[in-house]
Enzyme design. Structure first.
Site, mmCIF file in Angstrom:
data_model
loop_
_atom_site.group_PDB
_atom_site.id
_atom_site.type_symbol
_atom_site.label_atom_id
_atom_site.label_comp_id
_atom_site.label_asym_id
_atom_site.label_seq_id
_atom_site.Cartn_x
_atom_site.Cartn_y
_atom_site.Cartn_z
ATOM 1 N N SER A 64 0.811 -1.228 -0.080
ATOM 2 C CA SER A 64 0.137 0.049 0.014
ATOM 3 C C SER A 64 0.835 1.216 0.215
ATOM 4 O O SER A 64 0.281 2.275 0.005
ATOM 5 C CB SER A 64 -0.882 0.015 1.073
ATOM 6 N N LYS A 67 0.289 3.402 -3.004
ATOM 7 C CA LYS A 67 -0.813 4.161 -3.074
ATOM 8 C C LYS A 67 -0.469 5.741 -3.077
ATOM 9 O O LYS A 67 -1.244 6.675 -3.401
ATOM 10 C CB LYS A 67 -1.713 3.907 -1.954
ATOM 11 N N TYR A 189 -4.002 -2.519 -10.184
ATOM 12 C CA TYR A 189 -3.814 -2.443 -8.780
ATOM 13 C C TYR A 189 -2.966 -3.440 -8.192
ATOM 14 O O TYR A 189 -1.995 -3.164 -7.154
ATOM 15 C CB TYR A 189 -5.339 -2.470 -8.127
ATOM 16 N N TYR A 240 -4.065 3.590 8.262
ATOM 17 C CA TYR A 240 -5.639 3.170 8.224
ATOM 18 C C TYR A 240 -6.098 3.459 9.755
ATOM 19 O O TYR A 240 -6.169 4.584 9.848
ATOM 20 C CB TYR A 240 -5.193 1.448 8.188
ATOM 21 N N VAL A 258 1.328 -3.597 3.995
ATOM 22 C CA VAL A 258 1.460 -4.950 4.683
ATOM 23 C C VAL A 258 2.516 -5.591 4.419
ATOM 24 O O VAL A 258 2.555 -6.665 4.993
ATOM 25 C CB VAL A 258 -0.288 -5.685 4.336
#
Length: 304
Positions: A64, A67, A189, A240, A258
């Protein structure tokens, strides 16, 4: 100038006992095979100097953290129109939750939870025709490492076990919030998430956020205003449903993945990357958060 190398060595020794605290991301089988004993940390200064400790040159799956770069690319092409399709608010729910997505009628809470990142990937796909390739190109350019690439085994593992992400994409499409076919968005993705980099690579690649948008080549990539906004969303949404705890402990904009990595920025000064594969309950590296906490405490470098 502080003895940064000495500080990093001290931190690496201090957090070593925490490396087995938590669990690796076994729900993606390829990531579940990574040893939790790994730990690396790198600081890339705005002046170009670089310091590292531990496994700072060992590549890992950035997940992530990608992103941040897909969002930056979309903003560089399209300024801020992406905010018509995704909010900028902390979610307060896990990164792969779909509860709010339906309640908010297909508008994800922020670009750093999975649903929001799918929308950003979709927009980047429309703008470039190759979202994952564009992220890879940016990371190669900013890190100075032309070998940065997708780990195809990890990408395949994510695709094989990405049922919840596929469900999110179909739900987004049902609300008209995807411009491209679901299968193509998911492929891009998964590929951008499976990019493999070291702490050194990532610290260098994210330096534009510490340089107010200026790229490694010295030319503007983002405007100072856009860089400020990316950093702001990292602070409020980058870890998060533990973003408040991260801001309290670390006091920097940060984005976790992660795979165990976390990128953080000290605007005007440096970029920092830590890597420790064992994750806490919110999906953030236990050793990595502790290392960043120690770093801001020992250096006094914090946005607060």
């Amino acid at each position: 100038m502080k003895d940064l190398q000495g500080i990093l060595n001290e931190i690496a020794d201090t957090v070593a006992p925490l490396c087995r605290t938590g669990e690796v991301a076994a729900y993606i089988p390829s990531l579940g095979e990574v040893s939790p004993d790994n730990f690396g940390m790198c600081v890339a200064m705005a002046d170009g100097s670089v310091y590292g400790a531990g496994d700072w040159r060992t590549p890992f799956s950035i997940q992530s953290i990608s992103k941040v770069f897909s969002l930056a690319l979309v903003m560089s092409y399209d300024y801020d129109s992406i905010w018509k399709r995704v909010f900028r608010e902390p979610s307060g729910t896990p990164f792969n939750s779909m509860i709010q997505l339906e309640a908010d009628r297909g508008i994800p809470r922020n670009p750093f939870i999975n649903a929001g990142a799918l929308v950003v990937t979709d927009r980047l796909l429309t703008l470039t025709g190759d979202a994952a390739g564009s992220v890879r190109g940016l990371l190669r350019r900013e890190s100075g490492n032309p070998a940065v690439d997708v780990d195809l085994v990890v990408a395949a593992s994510e695709a094989d076990h990405g049922h919840r992400n596929a469900s999110m994409a179909h739900l987004l499409a049902s609300y008209g919030n995807l411009e491209n076919p679901v299968e193509l968005v998911l492929e891009n993705y998964f590929n951008q998430s499976a990019l493999e980099m070291s702490c050194e690579d990532l610290a260098k690649a994210s330096l534009f956020l510490a340089r107010h948008g200026v790229s490694a080549g010295g030319t503007p990539f983002l405007t100072p205003n856009q860089s400020k906004r990316v950093n702001a969303v990292m602070l409020t949404c980058g870890t998060y449903d533990a973003a408040g705890e991260f801001a309290y402990r670390v006091g920097l904009p940060g984005k976790s993945g992660v795979g165990g990595g976390i990128v953080a920025t000290v605007p005007g000064r440096c970029s920092i990357t830590v890597w420790g594969p064992a994750l806490g309950p919110n999906g953030n590296s236990v050793a990595g958060v502790a290392a960043l906490d120690a770093f801001t405490t020992l250096t006094g470098w914090s946005i607060f």
